[in-house]
Design a protein around this motif. Structure first.
Motif, PDB file in Angstrom:
ATOM      1  N   LEU A   1       0.956  -1.179  -0.064  1.00  0.00           N
ATOM      2  CA  LEU A   1      -0.037   0.146  -0.089  1.00  0.00           C
ATOM      3  C   LEU A   1       0.746   1.321   0.018  1.00  0.00           C
ATOM      4  O   LEU A   1       0.295   2.462  -0.433  1.00  0.00           O
ATOM      5  N   LEU A   2       2.182   1.301   0.229  1.00  0.00           N
ATOM      6  CA  LEU A   2       3.061   2.216   0.374  1.00  0.00           C
ATOM      7  C   LEU A   2       3.651   2.440  -1.015  1.00  0.00           C
ATOM      8  O   LEU A   2       4.426   3.509  -1.200  1.00  0.00           O
ATOM      9  N   THR A   3       3.157   1.705  -1.980  1.00  0.00           N
ATOM     10  CA  THR A   3       3.581   2.012  -3.564  1.00  0.00           C
ATOM     11  C   THR A   3       2.694   2.714  -4.468  1.00  0.00           C
ATOM     12  O   THR A   3       2.536   3.881  -4.003  1.00  0.00           O
ATOM     13  N   ASN A   4       2.116   2.071  -5.352  1.00  0.00           N
ATOM     14  CA  ASN A   4       0.971   2.640  -6.174  1.00  0.00           C
ATOM     15  C   ASN A   4      -0.232   1.634  -6.420  1.00  0.00           C
ATOM     16  O   ASN A   4      -0.035   0.677  -6.047  1.00  0.00           O
ATOM     17  N   ALA A   5      -1.098   2.129  -7.248  1.00  0.00           N
ATOM     18  CA  ALA A   5      -2.264   1.541  -7.311  1.00  0.00           C
ATOM     19  C   ALA A   5      -2.040   0.414  -8.305  1.00  0.00           C
ATOM     20  O   ALA A   5      -2.428  -0.903  -8.067  1.00  0.00           O
ATOM     21  N   LEU A   6      -1.112   0.426  -9.342  1.00  0.00           N
ATOM     22  CA  LEU A   6      -0.656  -0.707 -10.052  1.00  0.00           C
ATOM     23  C   LEU A   6      -0.190  -1.711  -9.390  1.00  0.00           C
ATOM     24  O   LEU A   6      -0.435  -2.934  -9.431  1.00  0.00           O
ATOM     25  N   THR A   7       0.834  -1.303  -8.440  1.00  0.00           N
ATOM     26  CA  THR A   7       1.601  -2.588  -7.708  1.00  0.00           C
ATOM     27  C   THR A   7       0.552  -3.189  -6.680  1.00  0.00           C
ATOM     28  O   THR A   7       0.671  -4.502  -6.688  1.00  0.00           O
ATOM     29  N   VAL A   8      -0.247  -2.556  -6.286  1.00  0.00           N
ATOM     30  CA  VAL A   8      -1.442  -2.931  -5.576  1.00  0.00           C
ATOM     31  C   VAL A   8      -2.348  -4.265  -6.081  1.00  0.00           C
ATOM     32  O   VAL A   8      -2.631  -5.403  -5.646  1.00  0.00           O
ATOM     33  N   ALA A   9      -2.687  -3.680  -7.361  1.00  0.00           N
ATOM     34  CA  ALA A   9      -3.632  -4.582  -8.305  1.00  0.00           C
ATOM     35  C   ALA A   9      -2.773  -5.886  -8.782  1.00  0.00           C
ATOM     36  O   ALA A   9      -3.219  -6.957  -8.582  1.00  0.00           O
ATOM     37  N   LEU A  10      -1.337  -5.671  -8.638  1.00  0.00           N
ATOM     38  CA  LEU A  10      -0.617  -6.876  -9.198  1.00  0.00           C
ATOM     39  C   LEU A  10      -0.474  -7.718  -8.119  1.00  0.00           C
ATOM     40  O   LEU A  10      -0.326  -8.981  -8.246  1.00  0.00           O
ATOM     41  N   SER A  11      -0.405  -7.055  -6.698  1.00  0.00           N
ATOM     42  CA  SER A  11      -0.169  -8.166  -5.454  1.00  0.00           C
ATOM     43  C   SER A  11      -1.496  -9.119  -5.276  1.00  0.00           C
ATOM     44  O   SER A  11      -1.180 -10.059  -4.742  1.00  0.00           O
ATOM     45  N   PHE A  12      -2.625  -8.638  -5.727  1.00  0.00           N
ATOM     46  CA  PHE A  12      -3.847  -9.553  -5.629  1.00  0.00           C
ATOM     47  C   PHE A  12      -3.525 -10.674  -6.728  1.00  0.00           C
ATOM     48  O   PHE A  12      -3.722 -11.952  -6.058  1.00  0.00           O
ATOM     49  N   ALA A  13      -2.926 -10.286  -7.778  1.00  0.00           N
ATOM     50  CA  ALA A  13      -2.579 -11.545  -8.683  1.00  0.00           C
ATOM     51  C   ALA A  13      -1.715 -12.556  -8.203  1.00  0.00           C
ATOM     52  O   ALA A  13      -1.709 -13.951  -8.114  1.00  0.00           O
ATOM     53  N   ALA A  14      -0.508 -11.901  -7.662  1.00  0.00           N
ATOM     54  CA  ALA A  14       0.604 -12.792  -6.976  1.00  0.00           C
ATOM     55  C   ALA A  14      -0.007 -13.641  -5.666  1.00  0.00           C
ATOM     56  O   ALA A  14       0.299 -14.689  -5.634  1.00  0.00           O
ATOM     57  N   LEU A  15      -0.884 -12.909  -4.993  1.00  0.00           N
ATOM     58  CA  LEU A  15      -1.493 -13.684  -3.831  1.00  0.00           C
ATOM     59  C   LEU A  15      -2.216 -14.946  -4.265  1.00  0.00           C
ATOM     60  O   LEU A  15      -2.080 -15.876  -3.852  1.00  0.00           O
ATOM     61  N   ALA A  16      -2.938 -14.910  -5.544  1.00  0.00           N
ATOM     62  CA  ALA A  16      -4.041 -15.654  -5.697  1.00  0.00           C
ATOM     63  C   ALA A  16      -3.109 -16.891  -6.468  1.00  0.00           C
ATOM     64  O   ALA A  16      -3.513 -18.283  -6.304  1.00  0.00           O
ATOM     65  N   ILE A  17      -2.258 -16.622  -6.981  1.00  0.00           N
ATOM     66  CA  ILE A  17      -1.137 -17.843  -7.725  1.00  0.00           C
ATOM     67  C   ILE A  17      -0.491 -18.660  -6.567  1.00  0.00           C
ATOM     68  O   ILE A  17      -0.279 -19.618  -6.693  1.00  0.00           O
ATOM     69  N   THR A  18      -0.009 -17.603  -5.737  1.00  0.00           N
ATOM     70  CA  THR A  18       0.585 -18.135  -4.365  1.00  0.00           C
ATOM     71  C   THR A  18      -0.390 -19.303  -3.537  1.00  0.00           C
ATOM     72  O   THR A  18       0.113 -20.553  -3.073  1.00  0.00           O
ATOM     73  N   VAL A  19      -1.358 -18.954  -3.503  1.00  0.00           N
ATOM     74  CA  VAL A  19      -2.599 -19.746  -2.849  1.00  0.00           C
ATOM     75  C   VAL A  19      -2.866 -21.043  -3.712  1.00  0.00           C
ATOM     76  O   VAL A  19      -2.959 -22.177  -3.226  1.00  0.00           O
ATOM     77  N   ALA A  20      -3.059 -20.843  -5.028  1.00  0.00           N
ATOM     78  CA  ALA A  20      -3.108 -21.869  -5.817  1.00  0.00           C
ATOM     79  C   ALA A  20      -2.170 -23.016  -5.894  1.00  0.00           C
ATOM     80  O   ALA A  20      -2.380 -24.207  -6.295  1.00  0.00           O
ATOM     81  N   TYR A  21      -0.998 -22.557  -5.798  1.00  0.00           N
ATOM     82  CA  TYR A  21       0.143 -23.472  -6.238  1.00  0.00           C
ATOM     83  C   TYR A  21      -0.035 -24.847  -5.451  1.00  0.00           C
ATOM     84  O   TYR A  21      -0.039 -26.041  -5.822  1.00  0.00           O
ATOM     85  N   PRO A  22      -0.195 -24.951  -4.089  1.00  0.00           N
ATOM     86  CA  PRO A  22       0.062 -26.158  -3.290  1.00  0.00           C
ATOM     87  C   PRO A  22      -1.161 -27.158  -3.989  1.00  0.00           C
ATOM     88  O   PRO A  22      -0.873 -28.364  -3.792  1.00  0.00           O
ATOM     89  N   PHE A  23      -2.411 -26.573  -4.319  1.00  0.00           N
ATOM     90  CA  PHE A  23      -3.308 -27.335  -5.012  1.00  0.00           C
ATOM     91  C   PHE A  23      -3.172 -27.850  -6.480  1.00  0.00           C
ATOM     92  O   PHE A  23      -3.691 -29.151  -6.842  1.00  0.00           O
ATOM     93  N   ALA A  24      -2.303 -27.025  -7.104  1.00  0.00           N
ATOM     94  CA  ALA A  24      -1.909 -27.271  -8.561  1.00  0.00           C
ATOM     95  C   ALA A  24      -1.087 -28.741  -8.444  1.00  0.00           C
ATOM     96  O   ALA A  24      -1.346 -29.655  -9.589  1.00  0.00           O
TER      97      ALA A  24
END
Length: 291
Positions: free
Chosen positions: A110-133
């Motif tokens: 949140l200390l960066t900018n809106a685009l970085t925040v948006a990308l962080s959600f994608a990063a989190l989703a992929i991180t959570v999905a990996y163990p189940f992949a």
């Protein structure tokens, strides 16, 4: 106090605090991307945000992974003693810790900018999905590769407010590196994974595993070498690539016989390849700035 210390020690074990090689594998390409995007030192603010964020998210990922794999891990020699697997840390505790760590990392983003925040959600989703992949994808290491490389476009977004094509090329190259070292990791557990029906790149590649690992390493060096050469990187960067290649040859020796010890040692030493490339980026940018 002794009970609190015991719980704290278990939590440190859960997030692999005594094995920093894991978060270093994420950190070096992320810092490299920061330096490339900024054309030099990006400032202590961004370095601190991305360093702490990398450590926090890797730690959160370990918690989620251990919860998802707790029934499988008890059948694998290397993972049978993990805190969640043996019941020393409950599923609820592990997920709560993961949530706290992820929220702390999000606070940094949140200390960066809106685009970085948006990308962080994608990063989190992929991180959570990996163990189940690992249940459904024949080479789940590719999913991990995307998760472990997402710091690169986030770094460019934080510096430039946009993600140029260069960032995605670096992500692709880094994905090949993750395929290389996580296949080495999977080679350690191959016998156990075959028994429990886990899907890994080491199983999918079969007798071509060693050759594939070496090709993945070469793909990293070719893609990063070409991408940064287009940005004017020169002789110093070339030296870094040669040193990385020398380490690849060393890795070939370690994994050639496919022993558990050799493959695990190769995996643990991968962060030196990342450090070599990062040092090459920093020194090349610095040298060109002096000319």
């Amino acid at each position: 106090m002794s009970v609190a210390r015991t719980r704290f020690a278990l939590y440190l074990d859960l997030i692999r605090w005594n094995r920093p090689a894991g978060w270093l594998l994420l950190l070096w390409p992320t810092l490299s991307a920061l330096w490339v995007a900024a054309g030099g030192f990006p400032g202590w603010r961004l370095v601190t945000i991305f360093t702490l964020g990398t450590i926090l998210m890797r730690s959160a990922g370990c918690c989620v992974n251990d919860v998802a794999d707790r029934e499988f891990d008890r059948h694998v020699k290397r993972t049978a003693g993990r805190p969640v697997t043996i019941g020393a840390v409950s599923v609820r505790e592990a997920l709560a810790l993961a949530a706290v760590l992820a929220l702390a990392a999000f606070g940094l983003v949140l200390l960066t900018n809106a685009l970085t925040v948006a990308l962080s959600f994608a990063a989190l989703a992929i991180t959570v999905a990996y163990p189940f992949a690992k249940r459904v994808v024949s080479m789940p290491q590719a999913v991990l590769g995307v998760a472990f490389s997402f710091g690169i476009p986030m770094a460019f977004a934080a510096v430039l407010g946009q993600v140029p094509a260069l960032a995605w090329w670096l992500l692709v190259g880094n994905l090949f590196w993750v395929l290389a070292y996580d296949t080495e990791y999977a080679m350690v557990d191959r016998d156990d994974d075959l028994k429990i029906g886990m899907k890994t790149s080491a199983i999918t590649l079969g007798r071509f595993d060693v050759m594939a690992v070496l090709m993945f390493y070469l793909a990293l060096i070719v893609v990063w070498g070409w991408a940064l050469r287009q940005q004017g990187f020169g002789a110093v960067w070339g030296v870094a690539l040669v040193l990385a290649l020398a380490q690849v040859a060393w890795h070939a020796q370690m994994i050639w016989q496919r022993t558990r010890e050799g493959c695990f040692r190769a995996f643990r030493l991968n962060h030196w390849i990342g450090l070599t490339l990062f040092a090459g980026v920093v020194l090349d940018v610095w040298m060109r700035g002096k000319l």
